[in-house]
Design a protein around this motif. Structure first.
Motif, PDB file in Angstrom:
ATOM      1  N   UNK A  66      -3.021  -2.303   7.028  1.00 10.02           N
ATOM      2  CA  UNK A  66      -3.102  -1.031   5.948  1.00 10.02           C
ATOM      3  C   UNK A  66      -4.453  -1.286   5.089  1.00 10.02           C
ATOM      4  N   UNK A  67      -5.258  -0.263   5.348  1.00  6.66           N
ATOM      5  CA  UNK A  67      -6.534  -0.282   4.364  1.00  6.66           C
ATOM      6  C   UNK A  67      -6.394   0.688   3.223  1.00  6.66           C
TER       7      UNK A  67
ATOM      8  N   UNK B 173     -15.905   4.580   0.311  1.00  3.86           N
ATOM      9  CA  UNK B 173     -15.436   4.659   1.540  1.00  3.86           C
ATOM     10  C   UNK B 173     -15.075   3.349   2.119  1.00  3.86           C
ATOM     11  N   UNK B 174     -15.079   2.169   1.438  1.00  7.05           N
ATOM     12  CA  UNK B 174     -14.859   1.165   1.829  1.00  7.05           C
ATOM     13  C   UNK B 174     -13.476   0.549   1.280  1.00  7.05           C
ATOM     14  N   UNK B 175     -12.758  -0.013   2.020  1.00 12.01           N
ATOM     15  CA  UNK B 175     -11.292  -0.322   1.653  1.00 12.01           C
ATOM     16  C   UNK B 175     -11.271  -1.496   0.477  1.00 12.01           C
ATOM     17  N   UNK B 176     -10.514  -1.401  -0.397  1.00  7.97           N
ATOM     18  CA  UNK B 176     -10.449  -2.144  -1.977  1.00  7.97           C
ATOM     19  C   UNK B 176      -9.402  -3.480  -1.705  1.00  7.97           C
ATOM     20  N   UNK B 177      -8.575  -3.018  -0.589  1.00  9.40           N
ATOM     21  CA  UNK B 177      -7.541  -4.392  -0.136  1.00  9.40           C
ATOM     22  C   UNK B 177      -6.797  -3.759   1.133  1.00  9.40           C
ATOM     23  N   UNK B 178      -6.154  -4.639   1.522  1.00  6.64           N
ATOM     24  CA  UNK B 178      -5.400  -4.712   2.960  1.00  6.64           C
ATOM     25  C   UNK B 178      -4.168  -5.265   2.969  1.00  6.64           C
ATOM     26  N   UNK B 179      -3.099  -4.294   2.991  1.00 11.56           N
ATOM     27  CA  UNK B 179      -1.588  -4.774   3.013  1.00 11.56           C
ATOM     28  C   UNK B 179      -0.629  -3.383   3.191  1.00 11.56           C
ATOM     29  N   UNK B 180       0.574  -3.440   3.674  1.00 10.37           N
ATOM     30  CA  UNK B 180       1.509  -2.408   3.788  1.00 10.37           C
ATOM     31  C   UNK B 180       1.629  -1.789   2.494  1.00 10.37           C
ATOM     32  N   UNK B 181       2.105  -2.525   1.688  1.00 14.95           N
ATOM     33  CA  UNK B 181       2.262  -1.950   0.117  1.00 14.95           C
ATOM     34  C   UNK B 181       1.153  -2.249  -0.972  1.00 14.95           C
ATOM     35  N   UNK B 182       0.585  -1.733  -1.800  1.00 19.17           N
ATOM     36  CA  UNK B 182      -0.256  -2.015  -2.616  1.00 19.17           C
ATOM     37  C   UNK B 182       0.488  -1.805  -4.111  1.00 19.17           C
ATOM     38  N   UNK B 183       1.140  -3.030  -4.712  1.00 18.57           N
ATOM     39  CA  UNK B 183       1.704  -3.016  -5.777  1.00 18.57           C
ATOM     40  C   UNK B 183       0.905  -3.771  -6.890  1.00 18.57           C
TER      41      UNK B 183
END
Length: 330
Positions: free
Chosen positions: A136-137, A144-154
């Motif tokens: 998950x981006x 337009x570039x992803x700031x992090x990568x994970x399913x949940x962003x807490x």
């Protein structure tokens, strides 16, 4: 004169890109009939075999020497009535088909109230219902570039700089290799609020009477309210589900300073404490006049009865004196 045709066949190396991974695959090109000599006028079938995925996932490009002459969705190409001038080296090239994205991503936010405050925790969740093994981006603002990568962003709201627009997308190593961009969520961020503590009673509170305190906080939803007496002590706070706190019958010990604050979420996020609010208590003062006044207000008919009784008593006293005087004269 019968002429024969030379058909050397080669598989052209194909670069296939899926998600972030790149891999080189070598397709195999074969010819049927598999004879050492093919004569002009015969039909020839070229078959491009590819070891990855289904045939329908790919487009096949056909080359004679270095020139593309055809492309198909099938992995074979038939040359009917071949001629001498078609004698050449043949290649096939395989490319993944371009498809319209149909995989959707949904972005949700917990808690759902708005605005949120500095110090609160917010969880953004990117959900994709179909397929699996997604990465998950996360995107923020106009980047337009992803700031992090994970399913949940807490993350914890640290400042007003976290106020922005967020969205997400899924990527993976297999087809479909990516999802559509999700819906966008706007986070509105404000500084930690401070409630206002007010009272239903102006001035000193009479002992025995009720008093209601109000913790006013005009900021979104989800709050519970915490009340402190004498000192700001979290250990001795009283919690209410509404913004009011009622003292049903004021006593002398209820006098003093009061504070309130609000909290929500798990773990609980607290507002600032309100300013202190004083409750002064007093006793009602009684006098004979005020007692009679109260008595008259409560029972005017009883007072009239007492006055009439006194008049009747005096009248009886006068009659009794007259009878005695008459008896003495005789």
């Amino acid at each position: 004169i019968v002429m024969y045709v030379c058909l050397p066949v080669l598989g052209l190396i194909s670069l296939v890109q899926s998600g972030h991974a790149q891999a080189w695959y070598q397709p195999t090109l074969s010819v049927q009939p598999n004879w050492s000599q093919i004569f002009s006028g015969e039909s020839v079938t070229l078959t491009c075999s590819f070891p990855k995925g289904r045939v329908t996932d790919w487009t096949f490009y056909w080359y004679r020497e270095n020139t593309q002459f055809h492309h198909t969705d099938e992995n074979y190409y038939i040359i009917r009535g071949i001629t001498v001038d078609q004698s050449s080296k043949y290649y096939c090239y395989v490319s993944e088909k371009r498809v319209t994205l149909t995989v959707t991503a949904t972005l949700t936010v917990e808690p759902r109230w708005s605005p949120v405050f500095t110090g609160e925790s917010v969880t953004l969740k990117c959900e994709i219902q179909s397929h699996s093994n997604w990465r998950y981006q996360w995107y923020k603002g106009s980047r337009r570039t992803a700031v992090s990568q994970s399913q949940t962003n807490t993350f914890t709201i640290r400042s007003a700089a976290d106020q922005d627009q967020y969205w997400c997308r899924g990527e993976r190593d297999y087809r479909p290799s990516s999802s559509q961009f999700s819906n966008r969520v706007n986070l509105t961020v404000k500084e930690t609020p401070k409630p206002e503590l007010t009272s239903s009673h102006k001035g000193a509170a009479l002992i025995g009477n009720p008093v209601v305190l109000y913790c006013e906080l005009d900021q979104s939803a989800g709050w519970r309210f915490y009340w402190s007496k004498h000192t700001q002590s979290p250990e001795n706070e009283t919690k209410t589900e509404t913004h009011s706190y009622t003292i049903s019958s004021v006593s002398v010990s209820d006098g003093g300073q009061y504070w309130c604050r609000a909290g929500r979420g798990n773990p609980v996020y607290y507002t600032h404490y309100s300013d202190a609010h004083w409750i002064n208590t007093t006793r009602a003062s009684f006098s004979v006049f005020s007692l009679l006044s109260s008595f008259m207000a409560v029972s005017p008919y009883l007072l009239v009865s007492i006055v009439l009784g006194v008049k009747c008593y005096r009248a009886r006293g006068k009659n009794s004196f007259s009878v005695t005087a008459d008896y003495t004269l005789f």
